[in-house]
Design an enzyme around this catalytic site. Structure first.
Site, PDB file in Angstrom:
ATOM      1  N   LYS A  69       0.892  -1.527  -0.105  1.00 47.56           N
ATOM      2  CA  LYS A  69       0.356  -0.017  -0.014  1.00 47.56           C
ATOM      3  C   LYS A  69       0.580   1.112   0.180  1.00 47.56           C
ATOM      4  O   LYS A  69       2.247   1.446   0.344  1.00 47.56           O
ATOM      5  CB  LYS A  69      -0.655   0.118   1.232  1.00 47.56           C
ATOM      6  CG  LYS A  69      -1.244  -1.138   1.437  1.00 47.56           C
ATOM      7  CD  LYS A  69      -2.699  -0.530   2.920  1.00 47.56           C
ATOM      8  CE  LYS A  69      -3.137  -2.371   3.083  1.00 47.56           C
ATOM      9  NZ  LYS A  69      -4.125  -2.293   4.086  1.00 47.56           N
ATOM     10  N   TYR A  78     -11.706  -2.897  -2.529  1.00 48.91           N
ATOM     11  CA  TYR A  78     -12.494  -2.412  -1.340  1.00 48.91           C
ATOM     12  C   TYR A  78     -14.119  -3.309  -1.353  1.00 48.91           C
ATOM     13  O   TYR A  78     -14.346  -2.527  -0.266  1.00 48.91           O
ATOM     14  CB  TYR A  78     -12.036  -1.830  -0.314  1.00 48.91           C
ATOM     15  CG  TYR A  78     -10.327  -2.176   0.004  1.00 48.91           C
ATOM     16  CD1 TYR A  78     -10.672  -3.530   0.914  1.00 48.91           C
ATOM     17  CD2 TYR A  78      -9.356  -1.038   0.236  1.00 48.91           C
ATOM     18  CE1 TYR A  78      -8.720  -3.663   1.457  1.00 48.91           C
ATOM     19  CE2 TYR A  78      -8.099  -1.356   0.828  1.00 48.91           C
ATOM     20  CZ  TYR A  78      -7.781  -2.644   1.596  1.00 48.91           C
ATOM     21  OH  TYR A  78      -6.891  -2.825   2.027  1.00 48.91           O
ATOM     22  N   ASN A 126      -1.198  -0.273   7.840  1.00 48.37           N
ATOM     23  CA  ASN A 126      -0.182  -1.528   7.854  1.00 48.37           C
ATOM     24  C   ASN A 126      -0.240  -2.462   6.256  1.00 48.37           C
ATOM     25  O   ASN A 126       0.358  -3.441   6.806  1.00 48.37           O
ATOM     26  CB  ASN A 126      -1.834  -2.268   8.216  1.00 48.37           C
ATOM     27  CG  ASN A 126      -2.766  -2.751   7.548  1.00 48.37           C
ATOM     28  OD1 ASN A 126      -2.332  -1.927   6.585  1.00 48.37           O
ATOM     29  ND2 ASN A 126      -3.605  -3.267   8.129  1.00 48.37           N
ATOM     30  N   HIS A 155      -1.843  -4.711   1.722  1.00 45.38           N
ATOM     31  CA  HIS A 155      -2.739  -6.093   0.708  1.00 45.38           C
ATOM     32  C   HIS A 155      -2.245  -7.434   0.846  1.00 45.38           C
ATOM     33  O   HIS A 155      -2.001  -7.791  -0.292  1.00 45.38           O
ATOM     34  CB  HIS A 155      -3.625  -5.556   0.596  1.00 45.38           C
ATOM     35  CG  HIS A 155      -5.081  -5.962   0.003  1.00 45.38           C
ATOM     36  ND1 HIS A 155      -6.153  -6.425   0.408  1.00 45.38           N
ATOM     37  CD2 HIS A 155      -5.022  -7.132  -0.907  1.00 45.38           C
ATOM     38  CE1 HIS A 155      -6.511  -7.263  -0.095  1.00 45.38           C
ATOM     39  NE2 HIS A 155      -6.262  -7.341  -0.991  1.00 45.38           N
ATOM     40  N   GLU A 194      -9.866  -9.895  -7.402  1.00 43.87           N
ATOM     41  CA  GLU A 194      -8.523  -8.772  -7.402  1.00 43.87           C
ATOM     42  C   GLU A 194      -7.626  -9.204  -8.699  1.00 43.87           C
ATOM     43  O   GLU A 194      -7.320  -7.769  -8.560  1.00 43.87           O
ATOM     44  CB  GLU A 194      -7.835  -9.326  -6.042  1.00 43.87           C
ATOM     45  CG  GLU A 194      -9.005  -8.330  -5.306  1.00 43.87           C
ATOM     46  CD  GLU A 194      -8.230  -9.141  -3.899  1.00 43.87           C
ATOM     47  OE1 GLU A 194      -7.156  -9.228  -3.156  1.00 43.87           O
ATOM     48  OE2 GLU A 194      -9.000  -9.015  -2.804  1.00 43.87           O
TER      49      GLU A 194
HETATM   50  P1  ATP Z   1      -6.807  -5.493   3.888  1.00 43.79           P
HETATM   51  O1  ATP Z   1      -7.180  -6.706   3.247  1.00 43.79           O
HETATM   52  O2  ATP Z   1      -5.584  -4.656   3.412  1.00 43.79           O
HETATM   53  O3  ATP Z   1      -5.082  -6.913   3.408  1.00 43.79           O
HETATM   54  P2  ATP Z   1      -7.280  -7.258   5.767  1.00 43.79           P
HETATM   55  O4  ATP Z   1      -8.036  -8.106   5.091  1.00 43.79           O
HETATM   56  O5  ATP Z   1      -6.931  -7.650   7.409  1.00 43.79           O
HETATM   57  O6  ATP Z   1      -6.790  -6.083   5.125  1.00 43.79           O
HETATM   58  P3  ATP Z   1      -9.629  -5.835   6.463  1.00 43.79           P
HETATM   59  O7  ATP Z   1     -10.973  -6.299   7.214  1.00 43.79           O
HETATM   60  O8  ATP Z   1     -10.182  -5.851   4.597  1.00 43.79           O
HETATM   61  O9  ATP Z   1      -8.826  -6.314   6.697  1.00 43.79           O
HETATM   62  O10 ATP Z   1      -9.544  -4.388   5.880  1.00 43.79           O
HETATM   63  C1  ATP Z   1      -9.516  -3.698   4.860  1.00 43.79           C
HETATM   64  C2  ATP Z   1      -8.447  -2.748   5.721  1.00 43.79           C
HETATM   65  O11 ATP Z   1      -9.127  -1.091   5.809  1.00 43.79           O
HETATM   66  C3  ATP Z   1      -7.629  -2.785   6.543  1.00 43.79           C
HETATM   67  O12 ATP Z   1      -6.225  -3.226   6.378  1.00 43.79           O
HETATM   68  C4  ATP Z   1      -7.385  -1.968   7.496  1.00 43.79           C
HETATM   69  O13 ATP Z   1      -5.803  -0.720   6.799  1.00 43.79           O
HETATM   70  C5  ATP Z   1      -8.249  -1.356   6.864  1.00 43.79           C
HETATM   71  N1  ATP Z   1      -9.443  -1.010   8.848  1.00 43.79           N
HETATM   72  C6  ATP Z   1      -9.789  -2.190   8.817  1.00 43.79           C
HETATM   73  N2  ATP Z   1     -10.301  -2.269   9.850  1.00 43.79           N
HETATM   74  C7  ATP Z   1     -10.618  -1.100  10.049  1.00 43.79           C
HETATM   75  C8  ATP Z   1     -10.606  -0.065  11.448  1.00 43.79           C
HETATM   76  N3  ATP Z   1     -11.613  -0.531  12.390  1.00 43.79           N
HETATM   77  N4  ATP Z   1     -10.682   1.296  11.223  1.00 43.79           N
HETATM   78  C9  ATP Z   1     -10.177   1.684  10.429  1.00 43.79           C
HETATM   79  N5  ATP Z   1      -9.572   1.681   9.266  1.00 43.79           N
HETATM   80  C10 ATP Z   1      -9.611  -0.572   9.126  1.00 43.79           C
HETATM   81 MG    MG Z   2      -9.178  -7.715   3.624  1.00 43.24          MG
END
Ligand code: ATP
Ligand code: MG
Length: 131
Positions: free
Chosen positions: A3, A43, A106, A109, A120
């Site tokens: 990211k 997303y 973080n 992804h 994707e």
């Molecule tokens: P990614 O899809 O980016 O790999 P993930 O699968 O671990 O991450 P998801 O639930 O898909 O988590 O959320 C996508 C992204 O949205 C997260 O990586 C994070 O950057 C953001 N995100 C998730 N939960 C929160 C939250 N409660 N507050 C802020 N940002 C969040």
């Molecule tokens: Mg995810």
């Protein structure tokens, strides 16, 4: 996908190296600044979440490294190597556990299922970009 924060922090080689050293094969890769629309499609499953606008603004704010990796159990193993969504809950030794502290920053992804990965890959790459 690395990211914007991962790219800006100069973590591209660190992250790619972890997948290469584990034995996974790089099938496709590009540095690209996603449009807001592409970020929203990526997303799509999080559209109802309160953080969706901030998340998709951030993803489309500067270049990301989109990648496709191949190898044994890559989806599950890749998620394990990445760590928990909240870096503070990611185990040491994971990418997020070693390199991040904030959920919204973080750095990487990973597709959460083979089905998501297929969706994707089609969203980010043309067939002729896959090796
Ligand atoms: P990614 O899809 O980016 O790999 P993930 O699968 O671990 O991450 P998801 O639930 O898909 O988590 O959320 C996508 C992204 O949205 C997260 O990586 C994070 O950057 C953001 N995100 C998730 N939960 C929160 C939250 N409660 N507050 C802020 N940002 C969040
Ligand atoms: Mg995810």
């Amino acid at each position: 996908m690395i990211k914007p924060d991962g790219v800006q922090r100069g973590l591209v080689s660190e992250i790619i190296g972890r997948f290469e050293r584990r034995g996974y094969r790089l099938v496709a890769m590009k540095l690209v600044q996603p449009s807001k629309q592409l970020a929203e499609q990526h997303y799509d499953d999080l559209r109802e979440r309160s953080f969706f606008p901030v998340l998709t603004d951030f993803l489309s704010s500067s270049p990301v490294v989109a990648m496709v990796w191949s190898g044994e159990d890559i989806v599950v193993q890749g998620r394990a190597m990445i760590g928990a969504t909240n870096p503070l809950k990611s185990a040491p030794g994971t990418i997020r556990g070693d390199l991040a502290i904030v959920t919204g920053k973080n750095i990487i992804h990973g597709s959460d299922s083979v089905e998501s990965a297929e969706k994707e890959i089609a969203l980010w790459f043309n067939d002729d970009e896959l090796c």
